[in-house]
Design an enzyme around this catalytic site. Structure first.
Site, PDB file in Angstrom:
ATOM      1  N   HIS A   1     -11.137  -4.477   9.999  1.00  0.00           N
ATOM      2  CA  HIS A   1     -11.687  -4.460   8.839  1.00  0.00           C
ATOM      3  C   HIS A   1     -13.200  -3.790   9.052  1.00  0.00           C
ATOM      4  O   HIS A   1     -14.041  -3.946   8.184  1.00  0.00           O
ATOM      5  CB  HIS A   1     -12.183  -5.828   8.280  1.00  0.00           C
ATOM      6  CG  HIS A   1     -11.009  -6.389   7.609  1.00  0.00           C
ATOM      7  ND1 HIS A   1      -9.876  -6.901   8.341  1.00  0.00           N
ATOM      8  CD2 HIS A   1     -10.437  -6.758   6.552  1.00  0.00           C
ATOM      9  CE1 HIS A   1      -8.845  -7.552   7.775  1.00  0.00           C
ATOM     10  NE2 HIS A   1      -9.248  -7.216   6.456  1.00  0.00           N
TER      11      HIS A   1
ATOM     12  N   GLU B   1       0.984  -1.214  -0.009  1.00  0.00           N
ATOM     13  CA  GLU B   1       0.060  -0.068   0.063  1.00  0.00           C
ATOM     14  C   GLU B   1       0.825   1.395  -0.081  1.00  0.00           C
ATOM     15  O   GLU B   1       0.447   2.164  -0.586  1.00  0.00           O
ATOM     16  CB  GLU B   1      -1.027  -0.021   1.099  1.00  0.00           C
ATOM     17  CG  GLU B   1      -2.185  -1.019   1.089  1.00  0.00           C
ATOM     18  CD  GLU B   1      -1.777  -2.317   1.748  1.00  0.00           C
ATOM     19  OE1 GLU B   1      -0.541  -2.624   2.095  1.00  0.00           O
ATOM     20  OE2 GLU B   1      -2.382  -3.445   1.257  1.00  0.00           O
TER      21      GLU B   1
END
Ligand SMILES: Cc1ncc(C[n+]2csc(CCOP(=O)(O)OP(=O)(O)O)c2C)c(N)n1
Ligand SMILES: [Mg+2]
Lengths: 388, 323, 342
Positions: free
Chosen positions: C140, C71
């Protein structure tokens, strides 16, 4: 050992899945399977995956058929030993309660009155076509920055004995955004083409505001296609138009600004609700919509002046015509209605703004219905009223 | 290669691998019923890696796991009933239902947690290794990470840091060829061996379908780290048998790829074959384990489904705040 | 106009903008998927939840780039590409992963325009899923928009429906500043009428989704639906609520909120982000500062507790704000006996 019956239920593949479609059975009824053998293909919005047998046994019954969509947990089939009696299987199915039961199948939506896209030359027009085929059809032409929803209270009310067609002008609503030169002549040409595409030889035309100007232009350029005119606060009969309204109506981006603009359209400001504002903003946001309106505004009313003088069209008496106006119209002043040929009835409504078809719907609808039924009779009635 | 492992250790290893297999296959079935919330990533096909490595560890050693963590947990001795209850979100779960499949942890077993963040483990393992080194407790710290995770900056930085600090850290790269739906062939540049060399880490490699091979290779790697010679990389070649997570139809894999893996590279079959051929364990003992494991997992599922849910008051437990 | 899901609306926005402007490119993990896999199929996934499905097929390798799980580097690459001529839309998958790449967003992309004296533009969009309700657990499920809203230089967009998603994403792609575009993961299958044509919804213009005289409810993202449900229920009991969806938390449409509170005199803010320093705090402060004398009752915040998002279904339900909790908050400041609530 007692017979074990296993429910085969719509599996959950992935955590977003709430329902699945049984794409096909890969195992036949009567087939014996091992745990993990493929039984069926299940389709979700994302994937198709195989449904594996949760146990060993014989596929005794396919409860769900290929093509059915069912919620996760719904019974799709039954697995059991070969010697389990059928009655037991049937009883099991009867007593099975899925955690999330399959709901009644949705009834297909009635689609009468749903607008459809119609190709007219290089344009795609959003057309709502309702009513019977008997009388001479009636066509509704909305105004600048409007769309078919301007006829919400008009279209169906007039559809009792004729076909009534509303459509979004080019650059408006769900129609394509090419407006050519943006002139009344151009737009009237599109209306003429639309009538031909719809195989309508002649129609009563109802035009509002800019749409009134288009109707007059249509009468000028294609007189054979016009049976009569009903004009609501039409353009083309005076010099001026509210320029602030035009630019703010095109350019406003926020609900607050647009609400203020829309309130200029009506006498009763409370009529402008959140949904109306939202609908107009949605139309404006479409790519090309604002540009199209800018082109039309520039071609038809630059700097608050009306380019077209259509009074001569009415002078000729080429088609029976009646006119409606709201006394408190802030966009096109009611003074535009004065000095017209005597034979044209003009109905002026008190406490009414630029949208008489919404603010005075019943009166407007009745007057139009009577008029189009027999324009000549309506005209002589009007003359008698006027002299009385 | 002669096997240097006790009979008890072998039995434990077999039991661990069998437990992982049965546990995961059962979850595959149970997930499809819709009763299990959240994400579930299965470790089937990779059992020999977790077990081969962890057979060289004690509770004093630390491991950090991944999103695909059930196997590591079982191999490190986390209790199966508590794991199952956790996956069902029950109060009796090892994390009291607050973590779920991706966050099973048991620090009493040196299990620093499965992890929802790819590349989350390796830095933690540098810290755990620093603790072992500083506290001189003779422990090692092991980071399990995938081929996908091998491309995270955190992983690469951690190998460097471990090397700079000369830590007793073991980087176990579980290379199953895929990070989600993307192949390592596309996503991993260079070679893992060269990456290790780049940071000065000795590189050990083995096939992951053979417990004995993993066990031996891991022992050498771990001995190296434990003996104060610094961090190492252990590269295990694996194949995962199910989708990335439950619900993945694996269209990106060749038809028959998994079937071939199951047929020819099943670590349990291989273990049994060798154990019998070399007379390491009697078949009967393994049969008994199979039966016992089946019972254990069955009872874990039954118990988990009947276990109590967390109570409202549990929401505010284990935080410092009252709001 | 057809009914489209939240997922389809986003896909369509991406597709239409990519057709319109060849500088628009996509990057992210598995946004096509299948690259380097043994089946040789690309576009096997179209993103973890299938949002970008079919785009690789139309636009190919040069414009739909699958990334390694890295990322920091690809989000940074998107920022760099944005500053040098491309218009990247990078997908971060779950917003929780921002932990891996925050520097590139916070210290790089967000700063360029101002720090370089107005000489840089960074037309970057970062898409990510946020929110609880899915049992996706603590790593999440977060609603991290306050984090981005805090950082000057970023625009932060949280669509509350398919229609909003398409128009706001198109605006995001055409905007010349870095935009964080957050999609609630529970909403991907929600459907409503969405025009086939491209359209852009301007930033900083709140949407009023209900009108009522008694209470102003400001809600973010998925909470807008809950607030609407609460407002509909309360209306039956004679309590009128105005519901405001700010659409963008940065820039924030202060006027619409203040104007409404000046009419209703009561404010409830619904925010699924953790309760300290979230949008509910921010909007409450705004109203306390600029509309204090309009207030007839204390401001109420409907927010989760200050804990990580729990996994277990009943705990997560207890954690999440919902219509019942919103209605209760509204009642607590409208029923006259309870006006003096602490
Ligand atoms: C920082 C971060 N990025 C992305 C993800 C989403 N994700 C979860 S697992 C996974 C693939 C990991 O691949 P690999 O490391 O090879 O492990 P495997 O799944 O093959 O065991 C990805 C991309 C994540 N959880 N965290
Ligand atoms: Mg992998």
């Amino acid at each position: 050992m007692p017979n074990t019956i296993t429910a085969l239920t719509m599996p959950k593949f992935g955590l977003a899945m709430t329902e699945g479609k049984l794409a096909s059975w890969t195992a036949k009824v009567g087939q014996s399977v091992q745990q993990g053998d493929e039984l069926a293909d299940i389709e979700t919005t994302k994937i198709t995956s195989s449904y594996e047998s949760p146990a060993a046994g014989v596929l005794r019954k396919q409860v769900a058929q290929a093509g059915e969509t069912l919620p996760v947990g719904a019974l799709i089939g039954v697995l059991a030993d070969a010697d389990t009696p059928d009655v037991d299987i049937e009883a099991f199915i009867k007593n099975f309660h899925a955690d999330t039961p399959a709901d009644a199948t949705a009834t297909p939506e009635a689609n009468s009155g749903e607008p459809k896209l119609v190709t007219v030359g290089e344009h795609t027009l959003n057309v709502r076509d309702v009513g019977t085929q008997a009388g001479t059809p009636l066509v509704l032409v909305h105004g600048f920055g409007g769309d078919i929803s301007n006829w919400l209270l008009t279209q169906d009310a007039l559809a009792a004995d004729r076909r009534v067609i509303a459509f979004d002008l080019p650059g408006h609503g769900a129609s394509s955004k090419n407006v050519g030169t943006g002139t009344l002549t151009f737009l009237a040409g599109v209306v003429s083409d639309l009538l031909q595409t719809l195989k309508i030889e002649k129609a009563h035309i109802v035009g509002h505001s800019l749409g009134g100007g288009i109707a007059l232009t249509l009468l000028r350029d294609h007189p054979d296609q016009v049976a009569s005119l009903n004009l609501l606060a039409p353009a083309g009969l005076g010099k001026d138009v509210n320029a602030d309204f035009i630019s703010a109506f095109v350019e406003s981006e926020s609900s607050r600004d647009m609400k203020a603009v829309l309130q200029m359209l009506v006498y009763n400001k409370a009529l402008v609700g959140r949904r109306m504002v939202d609908a107009v903003l949605r139309a404006r946001r479409l790519d090309g919509a604002r540009d199209a309106l800018r082109v039309i505004a520039k071609a038809c009313f630059p700097n608050g002046h009306q380019v077209d003088d259509l009074r001569p069209v009415l002078a000729g008496g080429a088609a029976p015509t009646q006119i409606f106006w709201g006394k408190e119209d802030e966009i096109l002043s009611v003074s535009n209605a004065s000095g017209l040929p005597q034979m044209i009835p003009v109905k002026v409504f008190e406490e009414t703004g630029h949208l008489p078809q919404l603010e005075r719907a019943t009166d407007v609808n009745t007057a139009i219905a009577t008029f189009v039924k027999d324009p000549e009779a309506a005209l002589s009635m009007a003359r008698m009223d006027a002299t009385a | 290669m002669s096997v240097q492992i006790s009979r008890e250790a072998l039995l434990r290893a077999y039991r661990s691998m069998r437990t992982i297999r049965v546990f995961e296959e059962r979850l595959h079935v149970e997930f499809a019923t819709g009763e299990i919330p959240g994400f579930v990533h299965l470790y089937c096909g990779e059992e020999a890696s977790a077990v081969g490595v962890c057979a060289n560890l004690t509770d004093n050693d630390t491991i950090a796991s991944t999103h695909r963590g059930h196997g590591h947990c079982i191999a490190k001795g986390v209790e199966v009933g508590g794991m199952m209850a956790e996956i069902y979100g029950r109060h009796t779960g090892v994390c009291r239902g607050k973590g779920g499949s991706m966050h099973i942890a048991d620090l009493s077993k040196g299990m620093l947690g499965a992890n929802g963040i790819v590349g989350g483990g390796p830095p933690l393992i540098c810290g755990a290794a620093l603790s072992h080194k500083t506290l001189k407790d003779n422990g090692v710290a092991v980071a399990f990470f995938g081929d996908g995770a091998s491309n995270e900056g955190t992983t690469l930085e951690s190998m460097n840091l471990a090397s700079v600090w000369h830590l007793p850290a073991v980087f176990v790269l579980e290379d199953n060829g895929y990070g989600e739906a993307t192949g390592a062939a596309y996503a991993c540049a260079g070679t893992q061996k060269d990456r290790a060399a780049g940071f000065g880490l000795p590189y050990f490699a083995c096939a992951g379908d053979d417990f004995f091979e993993v066990y031996e290779t891991a022992r050498n790697a771990i001995d190296h780290a434990r003996s104060g010679k610094g961090p190492v990389m252990l590269h295990v070649q694996l194949s995962r048998w199910y989708g990335h997570f439950e619900g993945d139809a694996m269209t990106y894999r060749k038809a028959g790829e998994v079937a071939a893996q199951k047929k020819d590279h099943d670590c349990l079959k291989k273990f049994r074959a060798r154990a019998v051929a070399e007379n390491l364990l009697p078949e009967g003992d393994m049969d008994e384990i199979d039966a016992a494991v089946a019972d254990e997992v069955e009872s874990a599922v039954v118990t988990a489904k009947q276990a109590p849910w967390p109570q409202d008051k549990d929401l505010m437990a284990d935080v410092y705040a009252r709001y | 106009m057809a009914k489209k899901s939240f997922r389809q609306a986003i896909n369509e926005a991406l597709r239409q903008e990519m057709r319109r402007d060849p500088r628009v490119i996509l990057m992210g993990e598995d946004i096509a998927g299948g690259r380097g896999g043994s089946a040789g199929i690309t576009d096997a996934w179209g993103g973890v939840l299938g949002v970008t499905k079919g785009l690789w097929e139309e636009f190919g390798d040069d414009r739909v780039l699958d990334t390694p799980i890295s990322e920091a580097s690809y989000i940074g690459a998107a920022a760099g590409a944005a500053a040098t001529g491309l218009r990247p839309v990078a997908e971060l998958m779950f917003v929780d992963f921002v932990g891996c790449c925050l520097d590139q967003i916070m210290n790089q992309a967000a700063k360029f325009r101002y720090m370089f004296g107005g000489k840089a533009t960074t037309p970057l969009v970062i898409r990510a899923m946020y929110g609880g309700g899915f049992s996706a657990a603590a790593q999440h499920s977060q609603a991290l928009y306050p984090l981005f809203t805090h950082i000057p230089g970023l625009k932060v967009v949280i669509p509350s429906s398919p229609y909003e998603a398409k128009g706001l994403l198109i605006e995001a792609i055409r905007d010349n500043d870095p935009v964080i575009f957050l999609e609630n993961k529970v909403m991907y299958d929600d459907e409503e009428d969405v025009p086939d044509e491209a359209y852009a919804i301007p930033f900083g213009e709140a949407n009023v989704t209900r009108e009522g005289d008694d209470v102003t409810i400001v809600a973010i993202g998925r909470m807008v639906n809950m607030a609407n449900a609460a407002a509909d229920e309360l209306e039956k009991q004679g309590i009128g609520c105005t519901v405001i969806d700010p659409r963008t938390t940065s820039p924030l449409d202060e006027e619409t909120i203040l104007e409404s509170v000046s009419e209703t005199g009561r404010l409830v803010v619904v925010d699924e982000a953790s309760p300290r320093c979230n949008m509910a705090c921010d909007i409450s402060a705004l109203v306390a500062e600029k509309a204090f004398f309009s207030l007839k009752a204390p401001i109420r915040r409907v927010v989760p507790p200050h804990t990580p998002v729990p996994f277990s279904t009943p705990l997560e339900k207890l954690y999440m704000p919902d219509a019942t909790k919103i209605a209760a908050a509204v009642r607590s400041i409208t029923s006259s006996q309870k006006q003096k609530v602490a």
